[in-house]
Design a protein around this motif. Structure first.
Motif, mmCIF file in Angstrom:
data_model
loop_
_atom_site.group_PDB
_atom_site.id
_atom_site.type_symbol
_atom_site.label_atom_id
_atom_site.label_comp_id
_atom_site.label_asym_id
_atom_site.label_seq_id
_atom_site.Cartn_x
_atom_site.Cartn_y
_atom_site.Cartn_z
ATOM 1 N N PHE A 122 0.822 -1.209 0.000
ATOM 2 C CA PHE A 122 0.000 0.000 0.000
ATOM 3 C C PHE A 122 0.853 1.256 0.000
ATOM 4 N N CYS A 123 0.250 2.364 -0.405
ATOM 5 C CA CYS A 123 0.950 3.640 -0.440
ATOM 6 C C CYS A 123 0.105 4.708 0.234
ATOM 7 N N LEU A 124 0.767 5.735 0.731
ATOM 8 C CA LEU A 124 0.113 6.860 1.386
ATOM 9 C C LEU A 124 0.863 8.146 1.051
ATOM 10 N N GLY A 135 5.760 17.243 0.848
ATOM 11 C CA GLY A 135 5.031 16.012 1.129
ATOM 12 C C GLY A 135 5.978 14.835 1.030
ATOM 13 N N THR A 136 5.536 13.683 1.547
ATOM 14 C CA THR A 136 6.312 12.455 1.420
ATOM 15 C C THR A 136 5.408 11.368 0.855
ATOM 16 N N PHE A 137 5.854 10.743 -0.219
ATOM 17 C CA PHE A 137 5.125 9.616 -0.798
ATOM 18 C C PHE A 137 5.799 8.344 -0.312
ATOM 19 N N SER A 138 5.039 7.483 0.373
ATOM 20 C CA SER A 138 5.603 6.273 0.964
ATOM 21 C C SER A 138 4.842 5.036 0.515
ATOM 22 N N VAL A 139 5.595 3.934 0.347
ATOM 23 C CA VAL A 139 5.020 2.634 -0.008
ATOM 24 C C VAL A 139 5.466 1.621 1.044
ATOM 25 N N PHE A 140 4.506 0.778 1.489
ATOM 26 C CA PHE A 140 4.761 -0.187 2.553
ATOM 27 C C PHE A 140 4.378 -1.586 2.093
ATOM 28 N N THR A 158 -1.389 13.730 -6.911
ATOM 29 C CA THR A 158 -2.036 12.427 -6.985
ATOM 30 C C THR A 158 -0.973 11.340 -6.865
ATOM 31 N N SER A 159 -1.398 10.109 -6.565
ATOM 32 C CA SER A 159 -0.460 9.005 -6.446
ATOM 33 C C SER A 159 -1.207 7.694 -6.569
ATOM 34 N N GLY A 160 -0.468 6.600 -6.703
ATOM 35 C CA GLY A 160 -1.110 5.296 -6.803
ATOM 36 C C GLY A 160 -0.103 4.180 -6.916
ATOM 37 N N ILE A 161 -0.639 2.966 -7.036
ATOM 38 C CA ILE A 161 0.179 1.763 -7.063
ATOM 39 C C ILE A 161 -0.391 0.818 -8.111
ATOM 40 N N SER A 162 0.470 0.031 -8.762
ATOM 41 C CA SER A 162 -0.008 -0.888 -9.799
ATOM 42 C C SER A 162 -0.703 -2.098 -9.171
#
Length: 343
Positions: A122-124, A135-140, A158-162
């Motif tokens: 997931f990402c936030l 800002g900080t874009f993080s993936v866990f 905006t942001s997202g994950i495949s």
């Protein structure tokens, strides 16, 4: 009980759990403890996910299969602060919807716009405290361990994950720094930033990543998808230009028309197509919008001028200047007027 009442009227026992002030890009994540695994851990309705044992209530997004849910709360109930603020950590929860349990949970300054894929990665977006453009874009991973964190000197747009967590992306708003108005793609398998480019497709409705090719697709609801390759090169500029000219949005038509008319070696057929598109944009509502009508008239004048239709160009240039003296066509009007006198 409403969400604001719940958030800002927590019992004293819950308030004792307050974390220390967050520093950007240092999200605090925890595995769910054994005593949190009793079923059911989570409850949710259409908009909110609740975990009573964590005193958590937040908005959420589901993975496409609805196995996973990432929920977040951009507020600190213990101090009664939410949204824009100088302190007071927010929180997030990754839930396994199929079992009704918490997979991990943690805190960060201002968590927003979570996305979760089919594997639970997931990402936030952390929007940071204060008013600085950052800002900080993080993936866990599903255990809450950080796969990748990108600290930015611009607000995240905006942001997202495949679908299966192979790639993630984010795009930023305007900023005077190098991170302003940029599109980023990340390889989560190798934990690297693949590229950072100025988004030539502009601001699409959403993005999607092809996990087979690494192509990032800019998706427009009324026009289709347009691709960036794995190196960040925009591959579909001509197709996007054509789609914008045929759009039902007058602003897209006008901007695309102006860009095309700035190119060299245009055929009369192409210029005529642009002229028709601009006239259609005016009929779609540009003439009713005083912020856009002068620009529409300017672009229409450029098309007339390039087609050698000088009297028509003079008329629209004069109308554009009457509406906005700073629209930037005074010299063109003078030049075209001289051409007419010389004939």
């Amino acid at each position: 009980m409403g969400i604001l009442s719940w958030l800002f009227n927590r019992p004293e026992a819950a308030k004792s759990n307050t974390a220390a002030k967050h520093q950007p890009a240092q999200a605090q994540s925890r595995l769910a403890q054994p005593d949190l695994q009793a079923t059911p851990q989570i409850r949710r309705d259409k908009h909110f996910l609740r975990v009573d044992s964590l005193s958590f209530l937040g908005i959420y997004q589901l993975s496409k299969s609805k196995k996973w849910a990432i929920a977040w709360r951009d507020a600190d109930p213990s101090v009664g602060r939410g949204g824009h603020r100088e302190s007071g950590l927010g929180a997030y929860v990754l839930a396994d919807v199929s079992s009704g349990t918490v997979a991990c949970h943690g805190s960060m300054a201002r968590p927003n716009n979570g996305q979760v894929c089919e594997t639970g990665v997931f990402c936030l977006e952390d929007w940071h405290f204060g008013s600085t453009l950052s800002g900080t874009f993080s993936v866990f991973d599903p255990s809450g361990s950080v796969i990748l964190a990108k600290e930015l000197t611009a607000n995240i747009f905006t942001s997202g994950i495949s679908k299966h967590g192979k790639y993630a992306f984010c795009a930023t708003g305007n900023s005077p720094t190098d991170h302003g108005n940029k599109l980023f793609l990340f390889d989560l398998v190798n934990r690297i930033e693949m590229y950072s480019v100025t988004p030539k497709a502009g601001w699409p409705d959403s993005y999607e990543v092809d996990e087979g090719t690494g192509e990032l697709m800019a998706l427009f609801k009324d026009m289709g998808s347009f691709r960036y390759n794995a190196h960040g090169e925009f591959m579909d500029a001509d197709q996007l230009g054509d789609a914008n000219l045929n759009s039902s949005h007058y602003d897209r038509i006008i901007l695309a028309a102006e860009k095309i008319l700035g190119e060299v070696n245009l055929t009369d057929e192409c210029i005529q197509e642009v002229l028709i598109a601009v006239q259609r944009a005016r009929s779609l509502g540009a003439d009713e919008n005083l912020a856009w009508k002068p620009t529409a008239l300017k672009v229409q004048g450029l098309a007339h001028e390039q087609l050698g239709q000088y009297p028509e160009a003079v008329l629209v240039y004069e109308e554009a200047l009457a509406l906005n003296p700073k629209i930037g066509v005074k010299r063109r009007l003078a030049s075209v007027s001289k051409r007419i006198k010389a004939e």
